[in-house]
Design an enzyme around this catalytic site. Structure first.
Site, PDB file in Angstrom:
ATOM      1  N   GLY A  11      -1.576  -4.225  -5.392  1.00 23.79           N
ATOM      2  CA  GLY A  11      -1.988  -5.240  -4.406  1.00 23.79           C
ATOM      3  C   GLY A  11      -3.446  -5.632  -4.608  1.00 23.79           C
ATOM      4  O   GLY A  11      -4.288  -4.763  -4.836  1.00 23.79           O
ATOM      5  N   ALA A  23     -18.068  -4.576 -14.448  1.00 22.83           N
ATOM      6  CA  ALA A  23     -17.569  -3.891 -15.653  1.00 22.83           C
ATOM      7  C   ALA A  23     -17.902  -4.727 -16.890  1.00 22.83           C
ATOM      8  O   ALA A  23     -18.367  -4.193 -17.908  1.00 22.83           O
ATOM      9  CB  ALA A  23     -16.062  -3.671 -15.538  1.00 22.83           C
ATOM     10  N   VAL A  24     -17.679  -6.049 -16.784  1.00 21.79           N
ATOM     11  CA  VAL A  24     -17.920  -6.929 -17.942  1.00 21.79           C
ATOM     12  C   VAL A  24     -19.405  -6.936 -18.293  1.00 21.79           C
ATOM     13  O   VAL A  24     -19.794  -6.705 -19.444  1.00 21.79           O
ATOM     14  CB  VAL A  24     -17.408  -8.360 -17.629  1.00 21.79           C
ATOM     15  N   ARG A  72       2.699  -5.625  -9.913  1.00 19.75           N
ATOM     16  CA  ARG A  72       3.219  -4.254  -9.839  1.00 19.75           C
ATOM     17  C   ARG A  72       4.282  -4.208 -10.944  1.00 19.75           C
ATOM     18  O   ARG A  72       5.354  -4.775 -10.775  1.00 19.75           O
ATOM     19  CB  ARG A  72       3.854  -3.993  -8.472  1.00 19.75           C
ATOM     20  N   ASP A 103      -3.050   4.010  -6.071  1.00 19.18           N
ATOM     21  CA  ASP A 103      -2.421   5.220  -6.609  1.00 19.18           C
ATOM     22  C   ASP A 103      -1.369   4.937  -7.685  1.00 19.18           C
ATOM     23  O   ASP A 103      -1.287   5.656  -8.685  1.00 19.18           O
ATOM     24  CB  ASP A 103      -1.856   6.109  -5.483  1.00 19.18           C
ATOM     25  N   THR A 126      -8.126  -1.167  -3.160  1.00 18.73           N
ATOM     26  CA  THR A 126      -7.003  -1.338  -2.232  1.00 18.73           C
ATOM     27  C   THR A 126      -7.563  -1.493  -0.829  1.00 18.73           C
ATOM     28  O   THR A 126      -8.531  -0.795  -0.473  1.00 18.73           O
ATOM     29  CB  THR A 126      -6.013  -0.154  -2.269  1.00 18.73           C
ATOM     30  N   ASP A 128      -6.189  -0.458   1.708  1.00 17.36           N
ATOM     31  CA  ASP A 128      -5.675   0.631   2.552  1.00 17.36           C
ATOM     32  C   ASP A 128      -6.655   1.796   2.754  1.00 17.36           C
ATOM     33  O   ASP A 128      -6.460   2.601   3.663  1.00 17.36           O
ATOM     34  CB  ASP A 128      -4.373   1.197   1.963  1.00 17.36           C
ATOM     35  N   ASP A 130      -6.839   4.510   1.189  1.00 14.60           N
ATOM     36  CA  ASP A 130      -6.034   5.741   1.265  1.00 14.60           C
ATOM     37  C   ASP A 130      -6.206   6.652   0.055  1.00 14.60           C
ATOM     38  O   ASP A 130      -5.312   7.436  -0.256  1.00 14.60           O
ATOM     39  CB  ASP A 130      -4.544   5.374   1.442  1.00 14.60           C
ATOM     40  N   ARG A 163      -1.883 -10.836  29.257  1.00 15.29           N
ATOM     41  CA  ARG A 163      -0.795 -10.357  28.405  1.00 15.29           C
ATOM     42  C   ARG A 163      -1.144  -9.057  27.677  1.00 15.29           C
ATOM     43  O   ARG A 163      -2.312  -8.732  27.500  1.00 15.29           O
ATOM     44  CB  ARG A 163      -0.473 -11.413  27.333  1.00 15.29           C
ATOM     45  N   ARG A 172       0.405   0.667   4.566  1.00 18.65           N
ATOM     46  CA  ARG A 172       1.776   1.156   4.365  1.00 18.65           C
ATOM     47  C   ARG A 172       1.908   2.602   4.814  1.00 18.65           C
ATOM     48  O   ARG A 172       2.791   2.940   5.581  1.00 18.65           O
ATOM     49  CB  ARG A 172       2.090   1.025   2.873  1.00 18.65           C
TER      50      ARG A 172
HETATM   51  O1  F6P Z   1      -1.427  -1.433  -0.613  1.00 18.19           O
HETATM   52  C1  F6P Z   1      -1.968  -2.579  -0.065  1.00 18.19           C
HETATM   53  C2  F6P Z   1      -0.964  -3.303   0.799  1.00 18.19           C
HETATM   54  O2  F6P Z   1      -1.579  -4.443   1.316  1.00 18.19           O
HETATM   55  C3  F6P Z   1      -0.343  -2.463   1.920  1.00 18.19           C
HETATM   56  O3  F6P Z   1      -1.195  -2.339   3.033  1.00 18.19           O
HETATM   57  C4  F6P Z   1       0.912  -3.233   2.174  1.00 18.19           C
HETATM   58  O4  F6P Z   1       1.891  -2.428   2.760  1.00 18.19           O
HETATM   59  C5  F6P Z   1       1.319  -3.668   0.807  1.00 18.19           C
HETATM   60  O5  F6P Z   1       0.147  -3.714   0.028  1.00 18.19           O
HETATM   61  C6  F6P Z   1       2.025  -5.002   0.763  1.00 18.19           C
HETATM   62  O6  F6P Z   1       2.360  -5.268  -0.555  1.00 18.19           O
HETATM   63  P1  F6P Z   1       2.981  -6.651  -1.063  1.00 18.19           P
HETATM   64  O7  F6P Z   1       1.873  -7.659  -1.080  1.00 18.19           O
HETATM   65  O8  F6P Z   1       3.500  -6.362  -2.414  1.00 18.19           O
HETATM   66  O9  F6P Z   1       4.020  -7.042  -0.066  1.00 18.19           O
END
Ligand code: F6P
Length: 324
Positions: A11, A23-24, A72, A103, A126, A128, A130, A163, A172
């Site tokens: 992602g 890096a470049v 991916r 990862d 990422t 996330d 994580d 509300r 994720r």
């Molecule tokens: O890992 C990054 C992320 O944005 C997650 O938070 C999410 O679940 C996932 O990728 C979504 O992936 P895709 O864009 O392939 O639907």
């Protein structure tokens, strides 16, 4: 090391371009030829490999997405795919790689090294956050600020209409985005996959707030929460509270992955991109570069992938305390 490659994979996250740029330019500064590999491992397999110059990364530090594109790759999961990738690297005499991703990207890089001996230094990219071995990942800060901007706006309308909003953010398997933007956005409740939150407690908190004349509430839900996504949780809470509240759901989705990176992400990405080049020069392999307590560190891929980086209990407790 005379020739290296850089690619983004998995992602995308804001700041990846700043990392590619570092890096470049870092490689060129150190007299190393550097190639950009497009579409992640897919482009490594099909030979989408282009020589990078200092100019090819001009005017990119402020841009979201990734100029090298990303994917991916299913084919890289096969040994045949990885062999094709190795042959493409050989054609260009590429001796080392900088992989910007998460990862899955690092798992692939480790397998690739064990089979074909091409060393990789990984940069954690990422939203996330994580990955073990770095306090923050590239793109996380931007994603939090994007989500926070949306939460602030939703709060205006939630308040006007009395509300309750369930706002779903990305993550994720990780509640990092949720906890940060929940605290910064003054959420009443934050639901993350790392901790169990009982729906009875959620209903009770809303009821208690109502009894204290609280007319609107924000509940931030990480998409990976064990009780389901925000829509499912909202449905269960409507039932538990006998439709007492006017409940709405907002799923923020991929807006969190785009946009101009924050200063924090640009600086982190620049440090990691340059550090990755210098790591390869020093002979590091199968490691993720990170920043821990402001210092550059190199963590074996195996640890970065498998060790957990728990959300601090202090932050989780704080949500409850400050939402009274
Ligand atoms: O890992 C990054 C992320 O944005 C997650 O938070 C999410 O679940 C996932 O990728 C979504 O992936 P895709 O864009 O392939 O639907």
């Amino acid at each position: 090391m005379k020739k290296i490659g850089v690619f983004t994979s998995g992602g995308d996250s804001p700041g990846m371009n700043a990392c590619i740029r570092a890096a470049v330019r870092g490689a060129i500064y150190h007299n190393i030829e550097i190639f950009g590999i497009k579409h992640g491992y897919n482009g490594m397999i099909s030979g989408e490999i282009i020589k990078m110059s200092s100019h090819s990364v001009s005017n990119t530090i402020q841009k979201g997405g990734t100029i090298l594109k990303t994917a991916r790759s299913k084919e890289f999961l096969t040994v045949e795919g990885r062999k094709k990738a190795y042959e493409q690297l050989l054609k260009h005499n590429i001796e080392g790689l900088i992989a910007i991703g998460g990862d899955g990207t690092f798992t692939g890089a480790e397998v690739f090294y064990n089979e074909f001996g091409i060393p990789t230094v990984g940069c954690p990219g990422t939203i996330d956050n994580d990955l073990f071995g770095t306090d923050y990942t590239i793109g996380y800060d931007t994603a939090v600020n994007t989500a926070l901007d949306a939460i602030d706006k939703i709060r205006d309308t939630a308040d006007s209409h009395d509300r309750v909003f369930f706002i779903e953010v990305m993550g994720r398997d990780s509640g990092y985005i949720a906890i940060f933007c929940g605290i910064a956005g003054g959420a009443e409740i934050v639901m993350v996959p790392e901790t169990l939150t009982s729906l009875d407690t959620v209903a009770e908190t809303l009821n208690q707030g109502w009894n204290r004349s609280k007319t609107s509430s924000i509940i931030v839900v990480a998409e990976g929460d064990e009780e389901g996504n925000a829509t499912e949780i909202a449905k269960k809470i409507r039932e538990k509270t006998n439709n007492k509240f006017d409940i709405k759901v907002s799923t923020l989705g991929h807006i969190q992955r785009g946009g101009a990176p924050t200063a924090r992400d640009r600086i982190l990405a620049s440090r990691l991109g340059l550090g990755a080049v210098e790591g390869l020069m020093k002979g590091y392999k199968n490691v993720m570069i990170g920043v821990v307590n402001e210092q550059l560190t190199y963590t074996p891929f195996a640890d970065a992938i498998s060790k957990s980086k728990p959300i601090s209990q202090e932050l989780i407790n704080m949500v409850n305390i400050l939402s009274i």
